[in-house]
Write a protein that holds these residues in place. Structure first.
Motif, mmCIF file in Angstrom:
data_model
loop_
_atom_site.group_PDB
_atom_site.id
_atom_site.type_symbol
_atom_site.label_atom_id
_atom_site.label_comp_id
_atom_site.label_asym_id
_atom_site.label_seq_id
_atom_site.Cartn_x
_atom_site.Cartn_y
_atom_site.Cartn_z
ATOM 1 N N HIS A 28 -20.060 -58.989 -39.318
ATOM 2 C CA HIS A 28 -20.496 -57.593 -39.220
ATOM 3 C C HIS A 28 -19.839 -57.004 -37.979
ATOM 4 C CE1 HIS A 28 -24.289 -57.736 -41.864
ATOM 5 N NE2 HIS A 28 -23.743 -58.944 -41.952
ATOM 6 N N PHE A 29 -19.191 -55.858 -38.124
ATOM 7 C CA PHE A 29 -18.673 -55.188 -36.935
ATOM 8 C C PHE A 29 -19.737 -54.213 -36.466
ATOM 9 C CE2 PHE A 29 -16.297 -52.113 -34.414
ATOM 10 C CZ PHE A 29 -15.647 -52.991 -33.552
ATOM 11 N N ILE A 30 -20.195 -54.377 -35.209
ATOM 12 C CA ILE A 30 -21.324 -53.596 -34.719
ATOM 13 C C ILE A 30 -20.984 -52.811 -33.451
ATOM 14 C CG2 ILE A 30 -23.029 -55.142 -35.751
ATOM 15 C CD1 ILE A 30 -23.393 -56.436 -33.002
ATOM 16 N N GLY A 31 -19.694 -52.720 -33.138
ATOM 17 C CA GLY A 31 -19.278 -51.983 -31.952
ATOM 18 C C GLY A 31 -18.644 -50.652 -32.314
ATOM 19 N N ARG A 32 -18.295 -49.903 -31.300
ATOM 20 C CA ARG A 32 -17.626 -48.616 -31.512
ATOM 21 C C ARG A 32 -16.223 -48.875 -32.060
ATOM 22 N NH1 ARG A 32 -17.962 -45.606 -26.282
ATOM 23 N NH2 ARG A 32 -20.066 -45.130 -26.991
ATOM 24 N N LEU A 33 -15.919 -48.283 -33.201
ATOM 25 C CA LEU A 33 -14.640 -48.540 -33.863
ATOM 26 C C LEU A 33 -13.683 -47.373 -33.676
ATOM 27 C CD1 LEU A 33 -12.828 -50.246 -35.670
ATOM 28 C CD2 LEU A 33 -14.010 -49.282 -37.667
ATOM 29 N N GLN A 34 -12.519 -47.673 -33.114
ATOM 30 C CA GLN A 34 -11.476 -46.663 -32.952
ATOM 31 C C GLN A 34 -10.647 -46.586 -34.230
ATOM 32 O OE1 GLN A 34 -10.605 -49.060 -29.199
ATOM 33 N NE2 GLN A 34 -9.459 -47.166 -28.864
ATOM 34 N N ARG A 35 -10.217 -45.386 -34.558
ATOM 35 C CA ARG A 35 -9.451 -45.209 -35.793
ATOM 36 C C ARG A 35 -8.129 -45.976 -35.758
ATOM 37 N NH1 ARG A 35 -11.617 -40.399 -34.602
ATOM 38 N NH2 ARG A 35 -9.714 -39.601 -33.623
ATOM 39 N N ASN A 36 -7.533 -46.106 -34.573
ATOM 40 C CA ASN A 36 -6.252 -46.811 -34.502
ATOM 41 C C ASN A 36 -6.397 -48.331 -34.608
ATOM 42 O OD1 ASN A 36 -7.351 -47.411 -32.022
ATOM 43 N ND2 ASN A 36 -5.613 -46.697 -30.810
ATOM 44 N N LYS A 37 -7.631 -48.816 -34.701
ATOM 45 C CA LYS A 37 -7.858 -50.254 -34.857
ATOM 46 C C LYS A 37 -8.487 -50.595 -36.205
ATOM 47 C CE LYS A 37 -7.963 -51.857 -30.087
ATOM 48 N NZ LYS A 37 -7.252 -50.718 -29.533
ATOM 49 N N LEU A 76 -13.525 -41.174 -39.197
ATOM 50 C CA LEU A 76 -13.540 -42.637 -39.204
ATOM 51 C C LEU A 76 -13.789 -43.156 -40.617
ATOM 52 C CD1 LEU A 76 -13.491 -45.362 -37.788
ATOM 53 C CD2 LEU A 76 -15.921 -45.060 -37.229
ATOM 54 N N ALA A 77 -14.719 -42.528 -41.316
ATOM 55 C CA ALA A 77 -15.006 -42.936 -42.697
ATOM 56 C C ALA A 77 -13.756 -42.814 -43.565
ATOM 57 C CB ALA A 77 -16.133 -42.077 -43.264
ATOM 58 N N LYS A 78 -13.026 -41.720 -43.399
ATOM 59 C CA LYS A 78 -11.802 -41.508 -44.181
ATOM 60 C C LYS A 78 -10.746 -42.562 -43.853
ATOM 61 C CE LYS A 78 -8.366 -37.988 -45.437
ATOM 62 N NZ LYS A 78 -7.247 -38.942 -45.441
ATOM 63 N N ALA A 79 -10.613 -42.889 -42.567
ATOM 64 C CA ALA A 79 -9.620 -43.883 -42.152
ATOM 65 C C ALA A 79 -9.931 -45.249 -42.757
ATOM 66 C CB ALA A 79 -9.580 -43.975 -40.630
ATOM 67 N N ILE A 80 -11.195 -45.628 -42.738
ATOM 68 C CA ILE A 80 -11.598 -46.916 -43.318
ATOM 69 C C ILE A 80 -11.383 -46.902 -44.826
ATOM 70 C CG2 ILE A 80 -13.517 -48.517 -43.686
ATOM 71 C CD1 ILE A 80 -14.746 -47.414 -41.076
#
Length: 322
Positions: free
Chosen positions: A121-130, A151-155
């Motif tokens: 589970h990823f539970i941290g702040r997610l940057q779009r470039n990562k 962010l949702a669109k990038a994922i």
């Protein structure tokens, strides 16, 4: 390991010349003893947490008894050995805060071989470039921190390009405490974000809502207002989308307050220090840089949101004047 222990066990019975060799035997023996103690300690702490989860779950109203809460063991800064020990004790879901760290652990050959059905589970702040790097992690199960449309669109776009057989599970993160240091959409914009994901992100499986909540709240002082907010938001979202509340998970509750969170309806709890001990391991340089980048992007997003609010307010004023 058994062979090494056998050799060390007989070490003290031999005439060994040279102080350095004697010291080495004692040191390695102590190290093995410590490793064994830590292993049993993790297993025992894990059992204690699971027992408390069950007790708290039994206290919930009948309407909330439809599912057993899921434990996510937060392994941030913890070694692979500790993750494997928890896995051997039966734990399957693990949480990580940094892309760099979960990528290293997720691709580790020993872990892949030993922990075939581990779920990250990823539970941290997610940057779009990562996003691309994170989505390449083997056994990635859920992203719990989707807090804006970009962010949702990038994922969604990245997962779609990977041609995966099923959508990636995600949670909409809500900043229920209103603290600037925390990520998450505002409670007022939660439904809008959920609708966006549902309508525009076919490669995302919106599984529920997540919040961190204020660290200052003492569970002994009464019901956590941040948990109350998330519970109510789920009710509002489900009513608006005409779906059952059982269809949306609530990820809330950590080491200090997970029992109260479960009683209030949490279906996912994220617990680290209670299982693995204090996070005293130093962060790698790459992780430190990622944390700094996260903070910078958070400030940029905050500024963008403030500008959007100002623009909307200005438009409303102009309309009222006209």
């Amino acid at each position: 390991m058994e062979e090494l222990q056998a050799k060390l066990a007989g070490c003290g019975n031999k005439l060994i010349k040279g102080k350095k060799r004697i010291i080495l035997c004692v040191t390695v023996t102590d190290m093995l003893r410590k490793m064994s103690t830590e292993a049993s300690s993790i297993a025992q702490k894990l059992k204690t947490v699971l027992d408390k989860i069950q007790v708290a779950s039994d206290k919930r109203p009948q309407a909330l008894q439809y599912a057993s809460p899921l434990l996510v063991a937060v392994s941030k800064t913890k070694s692979l050995d500790m993750v494997i020990e928890a896995y051997d004790a039966g734990q399957r879901h693990f949480g990580e805060n940094y892309v760099q760290e979960v990528e290293e652990k997720g691709h580790d050959i020993e872990l892949l071989d030993h922990c075939e059905d581990i779920k990250w589970h990823f539970i941290g702040r997610l940057q779009r470039n990562k996003v691309a790097k994170l989505l390449g992690v083997p056994n990635l199960y859920m992203i719990e921190t989707v807090d804006n449309e970009r962010l949702a669109k990038a994922i969604n776009d990245t997962w779609g390009r990977l041609n995966k057989p099923a959508p990636i599970k995600c949670l909409a993160q809500v900043n229920t405490s209103g603290e600037e240091s925390k990520s998450g959409c505002t409670p007022d914009s939660t439904l809008e974000l959920v609708r966006y994901i549902k309508d525009n992100c076919p490669h995302l499986d919106l599984a529920g809502l997540m919040t961190i909540g204020s660290f200052d709240h003492d569970p002994k002082a009464g019901i956590n207002p941040d948990f109350q907010t998330l519970v109510q938001l789920r009710e509002d979202v489900c009513k608006a989308l005409n779906i059952s509340t059982e269809k949306l998970d609530l990820s809330m509750g950590m080491s200090a307050d997970y029992e109260q969170a479960i009683v209030m309806g949490s279906t996912i709890v994220r617990i680290g220090s209670t299982i693995f001990g204090a996070r005293n391991a130093p962060q790698s340089k790459a992780t430190q840089e990622e944390a700094a980048e996260q903070a910078k992007e958070h400030e940029q997003d905050k500024s963008t949101q403030e500008e959007a609010v100002k623009s909307q307010t200005s438009k409303m004023k102009n309309l009222s004047i006209d």
